[in-house]
Each structure stands twice: as C-alpha cells, then as structure tokens.
Design an enzyme around this catalytic site. Structure first.
Site, PDB file in Angstrom:
ATOM      1  N   ASP A  98    -125.646 -49.253  69.029  1.00 35.23           N
ATOM      2  CA  ASP A  98    -126.020 -48.862  67.665  1.00 35.23           C
ATOM      3  C   ASP A  98    -127.393 -49.375  67.245  1.00 35.23           C
ATOM      4  OD1 ASP A  98    -123.670 -47.452  66.981  1.00 35.23           O
ATOM      5  OD2 ASP A  98    -122.602 -49.351  66.783  1.00 35.23           O
ATOM      6  N   HIS A 136    -120.918 -57.372  71.317  1.00 32.39           N
ATOM      7  CA  HIS A 136    -119.937 -56.379  71.775  1.00 32.39           C
ATOM      8  C   HIS A 136    -118.742 -57.109  72.345  1.00 32.39           C
ATOM      9  CE1 HIS A 136    -118.196 -52.949  73.849  1.00 32.39           C
ATOM     10  NE2 HIS A 136    -118.902 -52.208  73.018  1.00 32.39           N
TER      11      HIS A 136
HETATM   12  N1  ACO Z   1    -124.348 -61.488  64.517  1.00 31.88           N
HETATM   13  C1  ACO Z   1    -124.153 -62.824  64.481  1.00 31.88           C
HETATM   14  N2  ACO Z   1    -123.169 -63.469  65.143  1.00 31.88           N
HETATM   15  C2  ACO Z   1    -122.336 -62.712  65.877  1.00 31.88           C
HETATM   16  C3  ACO Z   1    -122.471 -61.319  65.977  1.00 31.88           C
HETATM   17  C4  ACO Z   1    -123.539 -60.701  65.267  1.00 31.88           C
HETATM   18  N3  ACO Z   1    -123.733 -59.398  65.330  1.00 31.88           N
HETATM   19  N4  ACO Z   1    -121.507 -60.825  66.764  1.00 31.88           N
HETATM   20  C5  ACO Z   1    -120.778 -61.876  67.174  1.00 31.88           C
HETATM   21  N5  ACO Z   1    -121.276 -63.019  66.635  1.00 31.88           N
HETATM   22  C6  ACO Z   1    -120.807 -64.385  66.882  1.00 31.88           C
HETATM   23  C7  ACO Z   1    -119.573 -64.695  66.046  1.00 31.88           C
HETATM   24  O1  ACO Z   1    -119.915 -65.263  64.797  1.00 31.88           O
HETATM   25  C8  ACO Z   1    -118.832 -65.657  66.940  1.00 31.88           C
HETATM   26  O2  ACO Z   1    -119.444 -66.911  66.814  1.00 31.88           O
HETATM   27  P1  ACO Z   1    -118.541 -68.258  66.883  1.00 31.88           P
HETATM   28  O3  ACO Z   1    -118.018 -68.301  68.293  1.00 31.88           O
HETATM   29  O4  ACO Z   1    -119.474 -69.361  66.548  1.00 31.88           O
HETATM   30  O5  ACO Z   1    -117.441 -68.080  65.869  1.00 31.88           O
HETATM   31  C9  ACO Z   1    -119.132 -65.151  68.341  1.00 31.88           C
HETATM   32  O6  ACO Z   1    -120.389 -64.438  68.226  1.00 31.88           O
HETATM   33  C10 ACO Z   1    -118.065 -64.191  68.897  1.00 31.88           C
HETATM   34  O7  ACO Z   1    -117.849 -63.168  67.939  1.00 31.88           O
HETATM   35  P2  ACO Z   1    -116.469 -62.396  67.777  1.00 31.88           P
HETATM   36  O8  ACO Z   1    -116.395 -61.829  66.414  1.00 31.88           O
HETATM   37  O9  ACO Z   1    -115.337 -63.253  68.231  1.00 31.88           O
HETATM   38  O10 ACO Z   1    -116.642 -61.251  68.866  1.00 31.88           O
HETATM   39  P3  ACO Z   1    -115.818 -59.907  68.926  1.00 31.88           P
HETATM   40  O11 ACO Z   1    -115.783 -59.499  70.335  1.00 31.88           O
HETATM   41  O12 ACO Z   1    -114.513 -60.056  68.224  1.00 31.88           O
HETATM   42  O13 ACO Z   1    -116.709 -58.894  68.052  1.00 31.88           O
HETATM   43  C11 ACO Z   1    -118.282 -57.258  67.403  1.00 31.88           C
HETATM   44  C12 ACO Z   1    -117.501 -57.905  68.563  1.00 31.88           C
HETATM   45  C13 ACO Z   1    -117.323 -56.828  66.307  1.00 31.88           C
HETATM   46  C14 ACO Z   1    -119.008 -56.036  67.932  1.00 31.88           C
HETATM   47  C15 ACO Z   1    -119.313 -58.300  66.857  1.00 31.88           C
HETATM   48  O14 ACO Z   1    -120.229 -58.664  67.862  1.00 31.88           O
HETATM   49  C16 ACO Z   1    -120.051 -57.783  65.617  1.00 31.88           C
HETATM   50  O15 ACO Z   1    -119.542 -57.941  64.502  1.00 31.88           O
HETATM   51  N6  ACO Z   1    -121.253 -57.180  65.802  1.00 31.88           N
HETATM   52  C17 ACO Z   1    -121.999 -56.617  64.679  1.00 31.88           C
HETATM   53  C18 ACO Z   1    -121.479 -55.225  64.348  1.00 31.88           C
HETATM   54  C19 ACO Z   1    -121.846 -54.220  65.399  1.00 31.88           C
HETATM   55  O16 ACO Z   1    -122.986 -54.099  65.820  1.00 31.88           O
HETATM   56  N7  ACO Z   1    -120.846 -53.435  65.798  1.00 31.88           N
HETATM   57  C20 ACO Z   1    -121.034 -52.349  66.767  1.00 31.88           C
HETATM   58  C21 ACO Z   1    -120.404 -52.710  68.080  1.00 31.88           C
HETATM   59  S1  ACO Z   1    -120.617 -51.423  69.266  1.00 31.88           S
HETATM   60  C22 ACO Z   1    -119.524 -50.253  68.768  1.00 31.88           C
HETATM   61  O17 ACO Z   1    -118.509 -50.483  68.214  1.00 31.88           O
HETATM   62  C23 ACO Z   1    -119.878 -48.897  68.992  1.00 31.88           C
END
Ligand code: ACO
Length: 433
Positions: A367, A310
């Site tokens: 989720d 998140h």
């Molecule tokens: N699985 C694996 N790795 C992940 C995940 C995940 N679900 N989420 C983040 N990471 C990793 C990224 O690869 C990144 O790694 P790095 O630093 O080595 O490059 C690090 O964690 C940070 O990730 P970002 O993408 O920079 O984080 P951001 O805050 O931009 O993204 C998000 C948040 C979009 C929710 C992300 O965690 C994600 O894609 N999650 C999966 C989709 C999801 O469940 N979305 C629902 C969110 S809740 C909502 O919207 C209601």
C-alpha cells in the site's frame, strides 16, 4: 485438494500424558502441526490471537515466503506475471490454477464483455446514498445486492461459477466507475466492447460528453500491473472473511461483500488511502518526518506509519518493490511531479535506517506507493481501496471456489478462552445496586 499425508510427528506432553501430533509438510517445505483432533483427544484448545500461527486451510492458490519476500500465484512468480500478463489472464489463472491458452483467454474475455452491464434497476440504488457516502460501503451494498438480480449461483454454485465469476469481475468495475460518476454528478459512461478490462475502467471513470477521454496505453499498463499485484494474497483478513461467510453456506455475492468490508479497514486495504493522508499531513507540516516517526514509536500513541509492516513479510514486500519501480516509471512517462513521491522515499529511508523499525522488521508494504500511482492516473483518494477490491476480486472468488471443493473444510468457528465471571446467582432488579 486433500491434506498431504503426514511425514513425521510432534510429541506433546500434557498432564503427564504424551500425544503424537502429525506433522504435515506443504509443497514448499512449510511444516504444520496437525491439531485438528487436539480438543477431542486432550480437552485442550490453543490460544492464537489474530491467528498468527494457525493455518486455517490447505490451499493451492498462492504461496508467500515472508522471510525471503517471495510471492507466487499457482507457482508463477509475481514478477513474471506482473511483467508479462494481463489482469484478465491472471484472474483466469487464479480461478483455474492454469494459465489460459489463447482460445480460453478469448472465451474468458467475451464472457467479461457479455456481463459488463449493470441491471438498470440497480443504477437507481446510487441515488439513495448520501453524497459523502464511503465508496467501499457502496461497493459492498451493490455486490451484496447482485444475488437478487443474478440468482443463478444459488441453484448450482459450482457449475455456474465461471459465469458468475466473470459477471462479478466485470460488473464490479462498472459499479466502481458508476459510483464515482454519481458522486461527482456526471453522466454515467457505459462499458465498451472495444476496450480492454483496464481501458474500459479508465474510460468509464474519465470520459465526459464534453471532453472525450483517450485511454493512454501507459496508464492502462500501470493499472493492469497494480490489479495483478493485488489479485491474491493467501489467507489475509478479507480473504478469510470471504471464506468465513462462505463456510456457513453463504452465497458468493454475500461472501465477497464481507470481504469488501474487511478490506476497507485502515490496517488492511484501507491503508492505501491512509498512506496518502499521512504523506499529505507530513507535507503540510513542512516535511517534519520525525514528528510522525516519533509518534509511531511512542507506545502510548496509537498512531502507526501506514504502508509499513505486514503480518507475513519480514523483509521488503515483493509487490512493494514492483510498485515502487512502476511509480517512478509512470510519473516520468506522464511527466507528473508529485511532491508526495519524494516524501514517501525520504520516509522510507528514515524508517529503514531506524533501529526501532528494523528490530520489528517494518518495511514498506503493497500500500505504500500504490496511491501515488493512482493519483497520477487521476483516481481520487477516496477510491483507492475500491481499486484494491477490483484487483483482489479474482483471488476472493478463487479462494471461495477452492473452499467449496475442499471435502475437509468445516464451517469456520474458532473457539475462545473464556475469562469472564464464573457462574453467579441471578440478581432481581429490586436488589441491584
Ligand atoms: N508503524 C509503527 N509500528 C508498527 C507498524 C507501523 N506501521 N506496524 C507494526 N508496528 C509495530 C507494533 O507497534 C509492534 O511493536 P511492539 O512489538 O513494540 O508492540 C510490532 O511492530 C508488531 O506489530 P503487530 O501489530 O503485532 O504486527 P501484526 O502482524 O499484527 O500487524 C499490520 C500487521 C496490521 C499490517 C501492521 O504492521 C500495521 O498496522 N501496519 C500499518 C497499516 C498497514 O499498512 N496495513 C496494510 C498491510 S498490507 C495489506 O493488508 C494489504
């Protein structure tokens, strides 16, 4: 709500010149450097991809503390609201920034009842979507079209907002259930006055002429809780889309329609559907968790574990905690054995004990378990994100309303840092290679 006065300042030194930037403190002690005059005074912009650091507005609606896993609507803890309130009560709270007394709640319910029907001409819209049309795109089209049938908002947006809010909150539920019935070729079931908001929705989804549906109170309660947990979450992607469209003077319906489209993406609300698809894939792969965990760790693989991570939470999402408990409870009460629940729990344990994910603060989000409850209620996977939209609607409306009452708000118009070609001479067609 005017911006709170500045209590301190930050010093910024650019090209040898020092600038004082006011520091604004929010009601929970959050500190924000006020850069609203930065460009005018310094000629500099700030680069903030994905708005990771930028507060786009002040707001009195929802408070999130991502470090401690705290979520409050208008000051009330999400745990209390989910335990004691109806979704309709919470919708009122978000719209009015106060819990309703009995009379106010009754009046609100009666407005919802009054507006539950959908203009019959709009029902023909459903005939023209392909059978496999995505429910979220249907929802967005239908909501966008409401302005043509119920244009009152255009005349006097703020004065008619309560009526329009109830109209939207009530009709979106009818639209969602009708679109499902049309997709499976069953006759439409109209809303009933004697059922609650959630009971009505379940009845419209599952009642059949040949097999009348009885709303089970446990199911109604579980749905009520899920909708409350989704009702607002400050300036997330879809809410920002609602505000962005609204900031141009766009009407409420088109703003909400934009929010629905933003919510549909798999990184946002669409994740609830993606979670179930992922758990099903793990199940079909003989519970080979490590295959998915390793894919998620692989820098060269775009795969992510849906339902984890998140932007704001660096700990367990408090909504996730409540949903996990509700999930256990509702499956037990309904005597549903869903193999996906065990898979989800195992996957959660693996992720929480894995150093790679721990370093990135990846915890289950709202989720991760919600889809398992929806499945137990009989709601098909393709409708999960529509359910999220039903829940989020009061928050979107409240945010839209707040923005329109905010004298300091400006049209949303981010800047950019241009990194393209410098000026170059035009090349006539015959000279181009
Ligand atoms: N699985 C694996 N790795 C992940 C995940 C995940 N679900 N989420 C983040 N990471 C990793 C990224 O690869 C990144 O790694 P790095 O630093 O080595 O490059 C690090 O964690 C940070 O990730 P970002 O993408 O920079 O984080 P951001 O805050 O931009 O993204 C998000 C948040 C979009 C929710 C992300 O965690 C994600 O894609 N999650 C999966 C989709 C999801 O469940 N979305 C629902 C969110 S809740 C909502 O919207 C209601």
């Amino acid at each position: 709500m005017p911006t709170p006065p500045s209590t301190a300042s930050a010093q910024l030194i650019l090209d040898g010149t020092s600038y004082e930037l006011p520091i604004i403190v929010g009601s929970e002690g959050e500190r924000s450097i006020d850069i609203r005059n930065l460009f005018n005074t310094t000629g500099y912009t700030v680069l903030d991809n994905g708005f990771k650091n930028s507060a786009a507005c002040t707001s009195t609606i929802t408070y999130v503390d991502g470090e401690r896993g705290v979520l409050r609507y208008c000051g009330y803890a999400i745990e209390d609201l989910a335990e004691h309130c109806s979704f309709v009560e919470v919708a009122y709270l978000l719209l009015h920034n106060k819990l309703p007394n009995q009379q106010e709640l009754d009046d609100f319910y009666s407005l919802l009842g009054e507006f539950a029907l959908l203009h019959e001409d709009m029902i023909h819209f459903f005939d023209h979507f392909p059978a496999a049309a995505a429910p979220m795109s249907i929802l967005s089209v239908m909501v966008n079209s409401l302005v043509n049938f119920y244009p009152e908002m255009s005349d006097n947006p703020r004065e008619n907002l309560d009526t329009t809010a109830c109209r939207l909150i009530s009709k979106i539920r009818t639209i969602a259930a009708f679109s499902y019935k049309m997709s499976i070729g069953e006759p439409l079931v109209y809303p009933r006055h004697d059922l609650s908001y959630c009971g009505n929705f379940l009845n419209m989804m599952f009642d059949r002429p040949v097999r009348p549906y009885t709303v089970q109170p446990e199911m109604e309660r579980a749905l009520n809780k899920l909708l409350i947990l989704h009702a607002d979450h400050e300036q997330n992607c879809s809410t920002s889309a609602v505000r962005l469209v609204g900031s141009s003077g766009g009407d409420l319906y088109s703003s909400i329609s934009a929010g629905i489209n933003a919510l549909a993406g798999p990184l946002h609300g669409g994740a609830n559907e993606a979670v179930i698809r992922m758990l099903e894939a793990i199940h079909a792969d003989n519970n080979d968790y490590m295959k998915y965990v390793n894919k998620a760790k692989d820098k060269n693989d775009p795969f992510r574990l849906s339902g984890f991570g998140h932007r704001i939470y660096r700990t367990y999402d408090p909504r996730g905690t409540i949903i996990r408990e509700t999930c256990d409870e509702i499956l037990r009460i309904l005597d549903v054995q869903d193999p996906l629940l065990e898979i989800a729990k195992d996957l959660e344990e693996i992720v929480l004990n894995d150093e790679h994910f721990a370093r990135r603060n990846l915890y289950p989000n709202v989720d991760f378990y919600s889809g398992i409850i929806y499945r137990a209620l009989g709601i098909p996977t393709t409708m999960f994100t529509v359910m999220f939209a039903l829940g989020r609607l009061p928050g979107w409306i409240a945010q839209w309303k707040e923005m329109h009452g905010d004298k300091e708000i400006k049209i949303y118009r981010p800047r950019q840092l241009y990194t393209g070609s410098p000026a170059r001479a035009f090349v006539p067609m015959e000279e181009r290679t």
